[in-house]
Design an enzyme around this catalytic site. Structure first.
Site, PDB file in Angstrom:
ATOM      1  N   HIS A   1       1.308  33.711  29.417  1.00 53.31           N
ATOM      2  CA  HIS A   1       0.825  33.628  28.046  1.00 53.31           C
ATOM      3  C   HIS A   1       1.338  34.781  27.185  1.00 53.31           C
ATOM      4  O   HIS A   1       1.535  34.613  25.984  1.00 53.31           O
ATOM      5  CB  HIS A   1      -0.709  33.575  28.038  1.00 53.31           C
TER       6      HIS A   1
ATOM      7  N   ARG B   1       3.034  19.272  28.015  1.00 52.73           N
ATOM      8  CA  ARG B   1       2.532  19.396  29.378  1.00 52.73           C
ATOM      9  C   ARG B   1       1.008  19.275  29.361  1.00 52.73           C
ATOM     10  O   ARG B   1       0.334  20.088  28.736  1.00 52.73           O
ATOM     11  CB  ARG B   1       2.960  20.733  29.970  1.00 52.73           C
TER      12      ARG B   1
ATOM     13  N   ARG C   1       3.530  14.277  29.052  1.00 51.51           N
ATOM     14  CA  ARG C   1       3.758  14.063  30.481  1.00 51.51           C
ATOM     15  C   ARG C   1       2.423  14.029  31.205  1.00 51.51           C
ATOM     16  O   ARG C   1       1.558  14.883  30.961  1.00 51.51           O
ATOM     17  CB  ARG C   1       4.624  15.193  31.041  1.00 51.51           C
TER      18      ARG C   1
ATOM     19  N   GLU D   1      14.011  14.122  37.818  1.00 55.98           N
ATOM     20  CA  GLU D   1      14.039  15.485  38.337  1.00 55.98           C
ATOM     21  C   GLU D   1      14.205  15.516  39.851  1.00 55.98           C
ATOM     22  O   GLU D   1      14.261  16.595  40.444  1.00 55.98           O
ATOM     23  CB  GLU D   1      12.763  16.224  37.936  1.00 55.98           C
TER      24      GLU D   1
ATOM     25  N   ASN E   1      15.283  21.776  35.436  1.00 52.90           N
ATOM     26  CA  ASN E   1      14.785  22.853  36.299  1.00 52.90           C
ATOM     27  C   ASN E   1      14.526  22.333  37.709  1.00 52.90           C
ATOM     28  O   ASN E   1      15.008  22.884  38.696  1.00 52.90           O
ATOM     29  CB  ASN E   1      13.508  23.453  35.717  1.00 52.90           C
ATOM     30  N   ASP E   2      13.744  21.256  37.819  1.00 56.03           N
ATOM     31  CA  ASP E   2      13.459  20.700  39.139  1.00 56.03           C
ATOM     32  C   ASP E   2      14.662  19.961  39.714  1.00 56.03           C
ATOM     33  O   ASP E   2      14.882  19.983  40.932  1.00 56.03           O
ATOM     34  CB  ASP E   2      12.255  19.757  39.066  1.00 56.03           C
TER      35      ASP E   2
ATOM     36  N   ARG F   1      13.224  28.035  42.992  1.00 51.49           N
ATOM     37  CA  ARG F   1      13.507  28.983  41.910  1.00 51.49           C
ATOM     38  C   ARG F   1      12.425  30.051  41.792  1.00 51.49           C
ATOM     39  O   ARG F   1      12.629  31.049  41.101  1.00 51.49           O
ATOM     40  CB  ARG F   1      13.670  28.241  40.584  1.00 51.49           C
TER      41      ARG F   1
ATOM     42  N   CYS G   1      15.047  17.938  28.866  1.00 49.12           N
ATOM     43  CA  CYS G   1      13.956  18.835  28.482  1.00 49.12           C
ATOM     44  C   CYS G   1      13.823  20.054  29.375  1.00 49.12           C
ATOM     45  O   CYS G   1      12.831  20.767  29.305  1.00 49.12           O
ATOM     46  CB  CYS G   1      12.630  18.075  28.454  1.00 49.12           C
TER      47      CYS G   1
END
Length: 622
Positions: free
Chosen positions: A225, A332, A369, A469, A492-493, A503, A540
């Site tokens: 955050h 998300r 999502r 992904e 990313n995934d 990662r 994304c």
């Protein structure tokens, strides 16, 4: 020692130059003692009073920033902290320890923090894993509140955190951020840069009110955050430095190069001058990019490109609109599910959050999502150790978790369908890999519609999409597109699974490479399949927000990018300068290369770039 370099994680942009204000680590030291049986009830009351005061102070801070659009993410952060304060798992768990073991309230609270922290550590999703830091911050806040004299009024302000204590002793100069590109007057030569082990929400408020030049933190990551707030407030910041608060001394001269996650301690005159020049160049670049805010995102050869925003919380939508985003490409929903420990959000709570996001976007499209968490066991706290041993990245997570609990999943789907009455909504399903999963997902969606019809509850139309992904999904993309209105590539995934690189594991993180030939070919295959059948493909992952990869993705035919709002204008600038037809052959040569990184490095952008002051400065860490 001059020119000492400290590497961290790049989470915002800009350069800050100034003197260090080092905050003590302020480790949460509490006394450990047993209370007499007759004192248990009084100890429970003291614990409850600490929670009440902490929550009241959070709400007071929110009132101070109410209506300030620049503080939307800070307001959302405070909402999350308030939700954690109200979560029964923390307070009731501590109360149970007081009753059963007769620990004093502070000791019981830290004991319960340790239990919950282990659950967060077991989560695979980095966003959820980093919520442990939020939990630690609010526990510190509650402890400070418990230490207030019992005769203090209930509305009293609790003792300040480390930054508030430093400010009470030394008021920093009121100055604009050192890299401001909005025409603000140049700041004094030596503003303050905060260096801390961690920063809580009350500390972040001081950045809104006292305008420090930047900050450096030992803890945190891309989705912490503090990072989210730094980006939203446009503060140069480097986090995850581990030992910066120990290695940097009070009043050291600092350069914080946020774009690459670099801190230089006590630079020599030559280095300082080089970075001051770079600071000016970056400010000019940002002024240039800011002028593009209302320019349509269209390439030189007339291709309209959708530039969308990734958001974590409904409050993030304000920053998305300010950045000129054409909509939300990835919302998300995990924040609704975190830290619930079995008490999952009901339909009304979810509906309200989704509705608020749609209303905040003022008619622009929003893609939400469905919940993507590490594993069901991490939520309810059971069998955490076993879960970690089984490597949750390949376990019961994302759509697998949702399908393992059909009623919970239908609850989320009903909330989404109801929210769709308030704006254009798309539902995105994560981590699909099997046709059987696709059929079951669509079946449950139709069941949710029928349940709403039976209850005579109105709902709206939705588009449905799949996250690509998992390599299996990319290889089966034609079959996926038969069932979905669109797909979104989660690079990313996809990179993690294709290269078998976790990662989040520092020992192998250097092997994580989204431009690996295998990853690029899977991405290209998905984009080509979408164009062939006339269905939209959005990207994304982190690649979408990297301007150095914009030309490649445009050359491969991508027409929809979704990224953090702070990255959008830099990508738009690349889009406006691009000729997609001319980029196609070059993109194919990159795709066929055994070493695409070298071709990417050689690619000459048509835009002026601010050079690195010296060859030793490290590359960005995204």
């Amino acid at each position: 020692m001059t020119n000492q370099r400290i590497k961290g994680i790049a989470v915002s942009r800009g350069i800050a130059i100034g003197r260090a204000m080092v905050l003590g680590r302020e480790a949460l030291q509490v006394k450990h003692y047993l209370v007499a049986p007759a004192q248990v009830e009084a100890e429970l009351q003291r614990l409850q009073r600490g929670f009440t005061l902490a929550l009241a102070e959070l709400r007071r801070i929110q009132l101070r920033i109410e209506g300030d659009p620049a503080s939307a993410e800070l307001h959302a952060l405070l909402d999350v902290h308030a939700m954690l304060l109200e979560d029964e798992a923390l307070r009731e768990g501590a109360e149970a320890v007081v009753r059963a073991r007769r620990y004093n309230a502070e000791w019981a609270l830290l004991h319960q923090l340790g239990e919950l922290a282990r659950e967060f550590d077991a989560m695979d999703d980095s966003y959820l894993r980093e919520r442990k830091a939020d939990l630690e911050q609010i526990v510190g806040w509650v402890v400070r509140c418990m230490r207030m004299p019992t005769d203090s009024p209930s509305g009293s302000t609790p003792p300040p955190g480390p930054l508030g204590q430093a400010l009470s002793a030394m008021q920093p100069p009121q100055t604009a951020h050192a890299d401001a590109g909005d025409g603000a007057a140049s700041p004094p030569a030596q503003p303050f840069i905060v260096v801390a082990h961690d920063l809580g929400p009350a500390d972040m408020l001081h950045f809104r009110l006292d305008a420090f030049a930047g900050f450096v933190a030992d803890t945190g990551g891309q989705t912490s955050h503090t990072a989210i707030v730094a980006r939203s407030m446009d503060i140069p910041a480097v986090v995850g430095t581990r030992e910066a608060s120990r290695r940097i001394h009070q009043d050291d001269m600092l350069i914080v190069y946020a774009d690459v996650g670099l801190v230089i301690v006590n630079p020599d005159a030559q280095t300082l001058q080089a970075y001051r020049l770079l600071q000016e160049e970056l400010a000019q670049v940002r002024q240039r990019q800011q002028s593009l805010l209302h320019t349509p995102s269209v390439t030189r050869d007339g291709q309209a490109i959708a530039l969308l925003a990734n958001v974590e919380l409904p409050g993030d939508c304000t920053a998305a609109l300010r950045s000129g985003a054409a909509g939300i490409g990835l919302f998300r929903s995990e924040f609704l599910f975190m830290g619930r420990h079995g008490a999952l959000p009901d339909e009304q709570e979810q509906y309200t959050a989704y509705r608020d996001a749609l209303l905040a976007m003022e008619g622009l499209p929003v893609t939400i999502r469905t919940v993507d968490i590490g594993a069901d066991k991490a939520l309810d706290g059971h069998a955490v150790a076993r879960h970690r041993q089984e490597h949750s990245a390949m376990g019961l997570r994302a759509i697998r978790w949702s399908l393992s609990s059909p009623e919970m999943f239908r609850t989320q789907l009903r909330a989404l369908l109801r929210a769709a009455e308030h704006g254009p909504l798309s539902i995105l399903f994560p981590m699909l890999a099997q046709l059987s999963e696709i059929r079951l997902v669509l079946q449950l969606l139709e069941q949710a519609r029928q349940q709403l019809r039976d209850a005579q509850v109105s709902f709206g139309p939705v588009r449905v999409g799949a996250m690509i992904e998992v390599p299996a999904a990319a290889l089966m993309i034609e079959q996926f597109l038969e069932h979905f209105d669109f797909v979104s590539i989660g690079t990313n995934d996809l990179t993690q699974y294709t290269l078998a690189v976790d990662r989040a594991d520092e020992s192998v993180a250097h092997l994580f490479d989204a431009t690996h030939p295998a990853v690029l070919r899977l991405i290209a295959q998905v984009i080509a399949a979408g164009r062939s059948c006339g269905k939209p493909v959005c990207l994304c992952g982190e690649m979408a927000g990297d301007p150095q990869l914009t030309d490649l993705l445009l050359g491969l035919g991508l027409q929809s990018f979704s990224m953090h709002p702070a990255q959008l204008l830099a990508v738009k600038e690349r889009v406006l300068a691009a000729d997609t037809a001319a980029l196609q052959d070059w993109a194919q040569s990159v795709l066929q290369s055994r070493e695409p990184q070298s071709l990417l490095a050689q690619h000459q952008s048509p835009l002026p770039a601010a050079p690195m002051p010296d060859a030793t400065a490290p590359a960005a860490t995204d």
